[in-house]
Design an enzyme around this catalytic site. Structure first.
Site: not given
Length: 296
Positions: A63, A135, A205, A211
């Site tokens: 991340k 990504f 979302r 994460k």
């Protein structure tokens, strides 16, 4: 807590009208044709991963502590929808295909990066160290694993050193995932991202993207500031009142530097904070200021 309510689009709806429409801005801003009123792009946003997440079925990557940016084939934009004032020399190396990623300098240099990517009239030399860590291929068909391979091949074919396809890898089990997390964090990284390998391209979302960090983070809109009335803190910031994406508000009173206490984030700005989970009333526990988010 309603995860769906935490989408970036909902957060932007809470911003004062003058932030998103430009009403009340100086004439010079309107005359420049500033693009802040444009709606934010639809992006895939991550949910928090449980500490005991099983990585089977996921591709794992670092991340990056950068600034999210979407290239639609013609324009580079922040998550807010505002244009990124990147030098033309940087933009001219981007392909016609849409790209999603993070503008990134290096670990531990977010503050420097944020200043650079917001600077109007920046030159190529100013952006020399910035990398576009990619990504995702927005809207592309196939699974995420297939899109990740296509993205890696696309970047390999481009003569653009500033572009980098983020490495995606399988991790064997929970113990290996925790080892990788410790390695990244100990080296100064933020944490890990886990993306379902079989996921189609979606926005919003979603549990398809997770994460994993030692601490959670979230964002809110500054709706009020509180200042000290006496003693050492007289006239200095002591707390920010933040409005969360679902409408709740709370006081954030820790994590401020001396410089920030003297020059606090303005009303309407979006700030992020770290916390240790949510209370029964839906408010963050042990919250601490992290940073002002660029692009708003």
């Amino acid at each position: 807590m309603d995860e769906k309510a935490l989408t970036r689009r909902r957060l932007l709806q809470l911003l004062p009208a003058w932030v998103t429409t430009g009403a009340g801005l100086p004439a010079s801003a309107r005359e420049r044709g500033d693009d802040a009123a444009e709606p934010p792009p639809a992006l895939l946003l991550a949910r928090e991963a449980p500490d005991d997440i099983d990585p089977a079925g996921y591709l794992v990557s670092e991340k990056y502590d950068g600034v999210r940016a979407l290239w639609d084939g013609q324009r580079l934009r922040f998550r807010s929808g505002a244009p990124v004032p990147a030098p033309q020399a940087f933009l001219s190396r981007l392909p016609p295909q849409p790209l999603d990623g993070e503008l990134w300098l290096e670990r531990g240099r977010f503050s420097t990066l944020a200043g650079l990517v917001k600077r109007q009239g920046a030159q190529a030399a100013d952006w020399a160290g910035i990398r576009y860590q990619l990504f995702e291929l927005p809207g592309a068909p196939g699974s995420f694993e297939e899109r990740a391979r296509a993205l890696a091949a696309l970047v390999a074919d481009l003569d653009a050193p500033a572009l980098r396809a983020v490495p995606q890898e399988r991790v064997s089990d929970r113990a290996a995932l925790q080892r990788k997390l410790r390695e990244v964090v100990n080296a100064g990284g933020e944490g890990l991202m886990l993306h379902r390998a079989d996921a189609p391209y979606v926005a919003g979302r979603s549990g398809l993207l997770l994460k994993l960090k030692p601490q959670q983070d979230a964002e809110g809109v500054v709706v009020a500031q509180r200042f000290g009335a006496e003693g050492r803190m007289r006239g200095l910031l002591v707390a920010l009142r933040l409005r969360l994406p679902e409408g709740r508000e709370f006081l954030l009173g820790s994590g401020f530097s001396e410089a920030l206490r003297r020059d606090p984030p303005p009303l309407g700005s979006v700030v992020s904070y770290r916390h240790r989970g949510w209370s029964a009333s839906g408010l963050p526990r042990f919250a601490s200021f992290r940073r002002v988010e660029p692009g708003f």
